[in-house]
Design a protein around this motif. Structure first.
Motif, PDB file in Angstrom:
ATOM      1  N   VAL A 275       4.974   6.331   7.941  1.00 38.50           N
ATOM      2  CA  VAL A 275       4.164   5.120   8.056  1.00 38.50           C
ATOM      3  C   VAL A 275       4.107   4.633   9.497  1.00 38.50           C
ATOM      4  O   VAL A 275       3.032   4.359  10.036  1.00 38.50           O
TER       5      VAL A 275
ATOM      6  N   ARG B  95      -0.571  11.756   5.668  1.00 41.06           N
ATOM      7  CA  ARG B  95       0.719  11.457   5.051  1.00 41.06           C
ATOM      8  C   ARG B  95       1.400  12.741   4.594  1.00 41.06           C
ATOM      9  O   ARG B  95       2.607  12.940   4.828  1.00 41.06           O
TER      10      ARG B  95
ATOM     11  N   GLU C 178       0.803  -1.215   0.000  1.00 37.03           N
ATOM     12  CA  GLU C 178       0.000   0.000   0.000  1.00 37.03           C
ATOM     13  C   GLU C 178       0.839   1.269   0.000  1.00 37.03           C
ATOM     14  O   GLU C 178       0.431   2.291  -0.554  1.00 37.03           O
ATOM     15  N   GLU C 179       2.003   1.213   0.625  1.00 39.03           N
ATOM     16  CA  GLU C 179       2.784   2.438   0.824  1.00 39.03           C
ATOM     17  C   GLU C 179       4.071   2.513   0.013  1.00 39.03           C
ATOM     18  O   GLU C 179       4.531   3.615  -0.313  1.00 39.03           O
TER      19      GLU C 179
ATOM     20  N   LYS D 202       9.659   8.662   4.744  1.00 37.30           N
ATOM     21  CA  LYS D 202       8.481   7.867   4.414  1.00 37.30           C
ATOM     22  C   LYS D 202       8.247   6.760   5.444  1.00 37.30           C
ATOM     23  O   LYS D 202       7.104   6.482   5.829  1.00 37.30           O
TER      24      LYS D 202
END
Length: 416
Positions: free
Chosen positions: A315, A301, A224-225, A311
């Motif tokens: 998360v 985000r 997903e990321e 990043k």
């Protein structure tokens, strides 16, 4: 014009009301069938939570203890002698066998435990409550029809008379069935319990949770990321969705081929069962975790990245904590699904008859659904009530797990 408009409007309102009635009727029908199912199970299984005991006057005659080894004593002989003393008129050999059948085979072990705990009772007379045979238990609970001809009953006429005499003298009564919750499986229905299967389910689910949750969450975060949008990612996503719909028995065949036949892992053990159920629940957990990550607004985000977070920091410190409640909910639902599975565990040998209670992940064991399957296939009437009682226990666990999932979702859900 207005008349036609009103007729059309009334027709649409009628159609809407009819649709609502159909929906309510469907819900009522479903609830009726569900209530019928629960009533049927409870009516057949609630009697298993009580067990019939018979009181014996046991004369611990030193003659039965010729050897210093207490375990070598003739404890079955003590039980038989006690029954003969209670009914001295029984002289025929065949009738004696029927008389001895009133007490369970476990009565001898009960006497051994008493002597082992207190050897001083040798030479004394003690009143001891021991388990009655399963046929006696079924008769006392009313599961056997006394009005049937003797040839059609498992309990013969003279046994019925002895049972009635014991009841009149207060030597027969029903107690809470602790054996059902503290013992493993047995060929004798009155000695069989769910503790071994419950321990096997616990070890299996513990290993499944320890493997599937971190792997599933890590896979969901990557897809997903971090994963790029390309053909390979799309292929992985399609296969994960397809695996969620694969019949569970296929995972059992996979576990049989890889974990047992190729890797040589032991059959009928929670470690193999946990690995198989991990493969089965991973797609469910990954899909639920990805849905939870998608529910976190992009602004979270962007704000984290805007203040200089990397990043991975974005998360782990912002997105994951907000998505974790949904992930936990999906994991609990996956564990509830694993708890009720039977087919994949049958393929890896967890259908074997296991008497001993497992003490670790590598001990042979079974699980609750398989134990129910085994008891349902037994011809004795006493196993029928134990099957329904075990189903009640399993449904209770499933309701608790699904209730916990609903509670977590309601408590920690954030509406954006």
């Amino acid at each position: 014009m207005n008349l036609k408009f009103n007729e059309g409007l009334n027709r649409r309102y009628r159609a809407e009301r009819n649709f609502q009635r159909m929906g309510i009727a469907a819900i009522l029908i479903a609830l009726t069938f569900l209530a019928f199912l629960f009533i049927s199970i409870v009516s057949k299984g609630y009697t298993a939570f009580q067990q019939t005991y018979v009181q014996l006057d046991v004369e611990f005659d030193p003659g039965y203890f010729q050897n210093e080894n207490l375990a070598a004593a003739d404890y079955p002989g003590l039980v038989k002698a006690s029954l003969r003393n209670m009914f001295p008129e029984v002289n025929d050999r065949k009738e004696k066998r029927r008389l001895y059948g009133l007490a369970s085979n476990s009565a001898a072990f009960t006497l051994f435990d008493m002597v082992k705990e207190n050897p001083n009772i040798i030479g004394t007379r003690q009143q001891v409550w021991v388990l009655a045979d399963d046929d006696v238990d079924m008769l006392v609970k009313g599961h056997y029809d006394r009005d049937l001809p003797e040839s059609d009953r498992r309990v013969k006429d003279n046994q019925v008379g002895w049972i009635d005499s014991l009841e009149e003298n207060g030597r027969l009564k029903k107690k809470f069935n602790t054996t059902f919750f503290t013992s493993g499986d047995s060929r004798e229905p009155e000695q069989a319990g769910i503790w071994g299967a419950a321990r096997g389910s616990f070890y299996t689910l513990l290993l499944t949770l320890a493997l599937s949750f971190p792997i599933g969450v890590a896979a969901a975060i990557y897809l997903e990321e971090f994963a790029p949008n390309n053909v390979w990612t799309d292929l992985i996503e399609i296969n994960i969705n397809n695996l969620a719909a694969v019949p569970s028995i296929i995972f059992g065949l996979l576990g049989l081929a890889i974990f047992i036949n190729f890797w040589g892992m032991p059959r009928s053990t929670p470690i193999v069962g946990g690995l198989v159920l991990t493969l089965m629940t991973l797609p469910t957990i990954i899909i639920a975790a990805r849905a939870s990550l998608k529910s976190v607004p992009p602004s979270i985000r962007e704000a984290a990245l805007g203040i200089g977070a990397s990043k991975i920091q974005m998360v782990t410190h912002h997105v994951l904590p907000l998505a974790l409640p949904g992930m936990l909910t999906g994991t609990i639902i996956g564990m509830a699904q694993a708890l009720g599975e039977t087919a994949p565990l049958l393929m890896i040998g967890m259908v074997a008859f296991i008497v001993d209670v497992p003490g670790s992940f590598t001990d042979p064991s079974t699980v609750l659904p398989v134990q129910i399957f085994l008891w349902a296939d037994s011809p004795e009437r006493a196993f029928t009530e134990k099957t329904s009682a075990a189903i009640m226990i399993l449904l209770g666990f499933l309701i608790l797990m699904n209730g916990a999932a609903v509670y977590l979702r309601k408590k920690f859900e954030i509406k954006w």
